[in-house]
Design an enzyme around this catalytic site. Structure first.
Site, mmCIF file in Angstrom:
data_model
loop_
_atom_site.group_PDB
_atom_site.id
_atom_site.type_symbol
_atom_site.label_atom_id
_atom_site.label_comp_id
_atom_site.label_asym_id
_atom_site.label_seq_id
_atom_site.Cartn_x
_atom_site.Cartn_y
_atom_site.Cartn_z
ATOM 1 C CE LYS A 113 -4.490 -1.517 1.389
ATOM 2 N NZ LYS A 113 -5.612 -1.422 2.309
ATOM 3 C CE LYS A 198 -5.018 -8.588 -1.871
ATOM 4 N NZ LYS A 198 -5.644 -8.230 -0.683
ATOM 5 C CE LYS A 201 -13.178 -4.597 0.517
ATOM 6 N NZ LYS A 201 -11.939 -4.260 1.221
HETATM 7 P P1 TYM Z 1 -10.399 -6.631 3.309
HETATM 8 O O1 TYM Z 1 -11.437 -5.601 3.513
HETATM 9 O O2 TYM Z 1 -9.295 -6.338 2.361
HETATM 10 O O3 TYM Z 1 -11.062 -7.985 2.823
HETATM 11 C C1 TYM Z 1 -12.177 -8.552 3.487
HETATM 12 C C2 TYM Z 1 -12.062 -10.066 3.517
HETATM 13 O O4 TYM Z 1 -11.987 -10.584 2.187
HETATM 14 C C3 TYM Z 1 -10.840 -11.393 2.053
HETATM 15 N N1 TYM Z 1 -10.305 -11.227 0.694
HETATM 16 C C4 TYM Z 1 -10.129 -12.245 -0.163
HETATM 17 N N2 TYM Z 1 -10.376 -13.557 -0.056
HETATM 18 C C5 TYM Z 1 -10.093 -14.327 -1.146
HETATM 19 N N3 TYM Z 1 -9.580 -13.826 -2.305
HETATM 20 C C6 TYM Z 1 -9.332 -12.503 -2.440
HETATM 21 N N4 TYM Z 1 -8.838 -12.021 -3.583
HETATM 22 C C7 TYM Z 1 -9.604 -11.640 -1.343
HETATM 23 N N5 TYM Z 1 -9.478 -10.307 -1.150
HETATM 24 C C8 TYM Z 1 -9.919 -10.075 0.099
HETATM 25 C C9 TYM Z 1 -9.862 -10.857 3.088
HETATM 26 O O5 TYM Z 1 -8.880 -11.804 3.435
HETATM 27 C C10 TYM Z 1 -10.794 -10.549 4.238
HETATM 28 O O6 TYM Z 1 -11.095 -11.720 4.968
HETATM 29 N N6 TYM Z 1 -7.517 -6.165 7.375
HETATM 30 C C11 TYM Z 1 -8.748 -6.736 6.873
HETATM 31 C C12 TYM Z 1 -9.987 -6.213 7.563
HETATM 32 C C13 TYM Z 1 -9.965 -6.358 9.056
HETATM 33 C C14 TYM Z 1 -10.193 -7.562 9.769
HETATM 34 C C15 TYM Z 1 -10.119 -7.178 11.153
HETATM 35 C C16 TYM Z 1 -10.450 -8.886 9.399
HETATM 36 C C17 TYM Z 1 -9.760 -5.359 9.942
HETATM 37 N N7 TYM Z 1 -9.845 -5.846 11.224
HETATM 38 C C18 TYM Z 1 -10.298 -8.124 12.152
HETATM 39 C C19 TYM Z 1 -10.603 -9.820 10.409
HETATM 40 C C20 TYM Z 1 -10.530 -9.441 11.778
HETATM 41 C C21 TYM Z 1 -8.867 -6.367 5.396
HETATM 42 O O7 TYM Z 1 -8.235 -5.468 4.924
HETATM 43 O O8 TYM Z 1 -9.815 -7.094 4.715
#
Ligand code: TYM
Length: 334
Positions: A113, A198, A201
């Site tokens: 990032k 990967k 979004k």
């Molecule tokens: P975020 O918002 O990027 O993504 C949300 C969830 O989607 C999963 N994910 C994917 N899974 C499979 N293939 C992909 N290409 C893909 N892209 C995203 C992510 O692994 C996630 O489960 N840091 C976290 C958000 C967060 C969080 C937390 C999660 C903040 N605090 C506490 C769990 C517990 C994040 O950026 O997810």
């Protein structure tokens, strides 16, 4: 017997796409009956990258509606907006005094990032994993279901919890277990145009992902355009056929068939067949979720009431942990 506690969250930093659904929400829905679940809209994480305020508000509510539309049941699980529970920020500060600069420097998401947002490498972006640790440890979570990209953050959470616990006679935090499906079950869905990175979004090129709210025609068009190799045979090989393997993974998860079964079904067929059938399958699968979404999203007052209720339930649990932490470290309680 008390149920295990499970916490997860999604950043409202872009419109939800199929990777988020397969890597997280789809698993959450299945785990609701056997766990005490908390699902957050982590808007405090989202502002580590500059957000348009109106878009952030709208997207937070859109994603909350998508949680519900996908089958997260507010009678079983607490759904809440992170900034509604101020204990997240309070615990994050305390944990900032436990985490080391060196360990945060190693986080690959921070490195990625800070190269994409080189003009805004803010302190929040750097200490983001500490806030994530606070999100999890506040609820004494046993399990954290996420996609594979979050593995490093979860390992750090475990290190922070263990280090903090070691300072005291009695452990303060539960050390959580990651719940990450195998890649063949969709924990790392790849970009459609560049299957070596990967699916994300926040990708500027919308052809790289299938949005959960994409129109059926758009879904079909995006799959038809998906990058594949110059070969002919449909087989699962993530090194030499990354694009086709990604399509097979999505097909397998959405159809509920094993990858071997899917490969067998497409024996003797061409990449084009796989793309069209996959597009139709995904469009049909998403249709009821989309219909639910538009129905739920219309009643914003009801949606906000569900989020208020979720925040109340979350706050109860968060307050208990924060108080325990404050007492342990020597803060005078009011
Ligand atoms: P975020 O918002 O990027 O993504 C949300 C969830 O989607 C999963 N994910 C994917 N899974 C499979 N293939 C992909 N290409 C893909 N892209 C995203 C992510 O692994 C996630 O489960 N840091 C976290 C958000 C967060 C969080 C937390 C999660 C903040 N605090 C506490 C769990 C517990 C994040 O950026 O997810």
């Amino acid at each position: 017997m008390t149920k295990p506690t499970l916490l997860s969250g999604i950043q409202p930093s872009g419109d939800l796409m199929i990777g988020n659904y397969i890597g997280s929400i789809k698993n959450w829905v299945k785990m609701q009956d056997t766990n005490n679940c908390l699902f957050s809209l982590v808007n405090m994480h989202a502002i580590t990258v500059e957000q348009n305020p109106e878009d952030l508000k709208k997207r937070t509510l859109d994603i909350a509606a998508l949680y519900l539309a996908s089958g997260i049941d507010p009678d079983k699980s607490s759904i809440f907006i992170q900034s509604h529970v101020s204990e997240h920020a309070e615990l994050a500060w305390i944990l900032n005094c436990t985490a080391y600069m060196g360990e945060l420097n190693r986080m690959t998401q921070f490195k990625d990032k800070s190269s994409t947002h080189a003009q805004n490498i803010n302190v929040g972006l750097f200490s983001y994993p500490v806030l994530m640790a606070a999100d999890i440890l506040l609820y004494q979570a046993d399990k954290v279901p996420v996609g594979a990209d979050q593995k490093q953050h979860l390992e750090l959470t475990r290190d922070i919890a263990t280090r903090f616990n070691n300072r005291f006679e009695q452990p303060i935090f539960k050390v959580p277990e990651p719940f990450i499906a195998p890649t063949t079950a969709g924990s790392r869905i790849m970009s459609l145009q560049d299957p070596t990175s990967k699916m994300s979004k926040s990708d500027a090129n919308t052809n790289n992902f299938i949005g959960l709210l994409d129109h059926p025609k758009t879904i079909l068009k995006k799959f038809k355009k998906a990058q594949t190799d110059s070969g002919l045979e449909i087989s699962y090989d993530t090194v030499n056929k990354a694009g086709v393997s990604n399509l097979l993974t999505i097909y397998s998860v959405i159809s509920g068939k094993s990858i071997e079964q899917v490969v067998k079904n497409f024996e003797g067929k061409m990449y084009g067949h796989l793309k069209v059938e996959l597009g139709e399958l995904v469009a049909e699968y998403l249709k009821p979720i989309q219909d639910n979404f538009y129905r739920i999203r219309k009643d914003e007052a009801e949606l906000k009431a569900i989020l208020a209720q979720g925040a109340k339930q979350a706050k109860n649990q968060a307050q208990a942990t924060l108080q325990k932490v404050q007492q342990a470290i020597g803060f005078v309680l009011p």
